[in-house]
Design an enzyme around this catalytic site. Structure first.
Site: not given
Length: 395
Positions: A72, A202, A294, A298, A385
């Protein structure tokens, strides 16, 4: 029974550590409380940072991951009826993340570990108790096949999670614990349905946070923020899909493919760190020493950096008699851990509903709008990220 490294916990971090050490001829015994089938069936993380990807390849188990994993290059943030994409690759110098379920990764690791002559895995090891690690005489007592056993070793790696025996064996006055418990959980659902989008989504919504993820092109993983008082039995599949649609924007809500779930659970959210991570001959790795919400994906990736640092340090000790990296393990690992704790806390705080106070979401939206107008802001999100680099001076 005697070995060089005793590893408590045969999850991904313990197995990967054993493989990396074995490449240098270092022998280990891995103690696991559950059966192999139980460990492989646990539904866990699915987003791998570049550092984790490289570590798995280095351990020699990246073949299926590279073939079946989904790379991704970005993800979407949804807030205030807006959809904004974070260009991970473009903002982080080409770095990406990979979607590859922890269950599949664990199977790959077991397939290799159980064929390795330098590694012995003992399943269903009960009443595990590490002792002597402050006196340079590390020993682990346990019960296997109904018989008491004693394992002598040079070092102990505690890879046995938050509720494991490793951290519990350390006297409370020898460590310091930092913890924040969040007032909500994630209701997660797995279904054999195509994902609603090719990248993760998200969602910040007045009804609560939502996340659209996946494990493959045909298997979806979705999450809803729910109160900690909710019971998973109270959520039917229909109720879950209905609530998810309410939190998703068009066109995602109208194109969402639903179906029966084959796994559903509620996970609480917390931030937790213990300092230090070394106690004499005992080293804490992964969830045994730290937990993150979550939201930032990580957890498993932080365990990977711990494994990188500890395997590097142990190899330097056995090959060159170097003590310095073992001495620096805790402080080096903790720098990266606290950076990830900060990002996970921030991402959680800006995406979730904490109260019914309307000013809260207005402030969240204002912060997200500012970040989306700022290349520096988006770069900060992207760099965190995809995962911060491992310490370059830890060699």
């Amino acid at each position: 029974m005697k070995t060089q490294i005793a590893i408590i916990g045969a999850g991904p971090s313990g197995l990967c550590l054993a493989l990396l050490l074995s490449q240098k001829g270092i022998k280990s015994v891995v103690l696991e409380r559950q059966t192999r089938d139980y460990v492989e069936a646990r539904v866990r993380a699915g987003i791998l940072e570049q550092g984790m990807i490289d570590l798995i390849r280095h351990a020699g188990v990246g073949g299926r991951m590279d073939k079946e994993g989904l790379l991704h290059e970005g993800f979407s943030l949804v807030f205030d009826h807006q959809i904004k994409r974070i260009d991970l690759a473009g903002l982080s110098g080409g770095k990406k993340v990979m979607v590859y379920g922890q269950t599949e990764l664990t199977k790959d690791l077991y397939d290799k570990v159980l064929q390795d002559d330098n590694i012995q895995v003992i399943f269903e090891a009960r009443d595990v108790l590490p002792t002597g690690f402050f006196d340079n005489k590390p020993t682990i007592s346990f019960i296997a096949n109904g018989e008491p056993q004693v394992l002598h070793c040079d070092y102990i790696a505690g890879c046995d999670g938050y509720h494991g025996a490793s951290r519990a064996a350390v006297p409370k006055d020898r460590l310091r614990e930092y913890e924040r418990v969040y007032p909500f959980g994630w209701l997660g659902l797995l279904a054999e349905t195509p994902p609603v989008h090719e990248e993760l989504i998200y969602v910040n919504h007045p009804r609560g946070f939502a996340l659209c993820s996946m494990r493959s092109h045909t298997r979806s993983r979705y999450y809803l923020q729910v109160p900690l008082t909710d019971q998973v039995e109270a959520w039917s599949d229909d109720a879950f899909w209905h609530e998810l649609r309410l939190r998703l924007p068009e066109p995602y809500a109208s194109t969402l493919v639903t179906g029966p779930s084959f796994e559903k659970s509620i996970a609480p959210l917390r931030s937790f760190v213990v300092e230090p991570l070394r106690f004499g001959s005992l080293f804490l790795v992964g969830d045994a020493g730290h937990i993150v919400p979550p939201t930032g994906a990580k957890g498993l990736n932080l365990a990977a950096s711990d494994v990188h640092y500890l395997s590097t340090a142990l190899i330097a000790w056995y090959e060159a008699g170097r003590q310095d990296l073992l001495d620096r393990y805790s402080e080096t690992a903790l720098r990266r851990i606290w950076a990830a704790v900060r990002f996970s806390w921030w991402f959680t705080s800006v995406m979730h509903k904490f109260s019914d106070d309307p000013i809260e979401q207005k402030i969240q939206v204002a912060e997200l709008e500012y970040l989306m107008r700022s290349q520096a802001g988006q770069t900060t999100i992207a760099e965190n990220y995809v995962g911060l680099d491992f310490a370059a001076d830890f060699v």
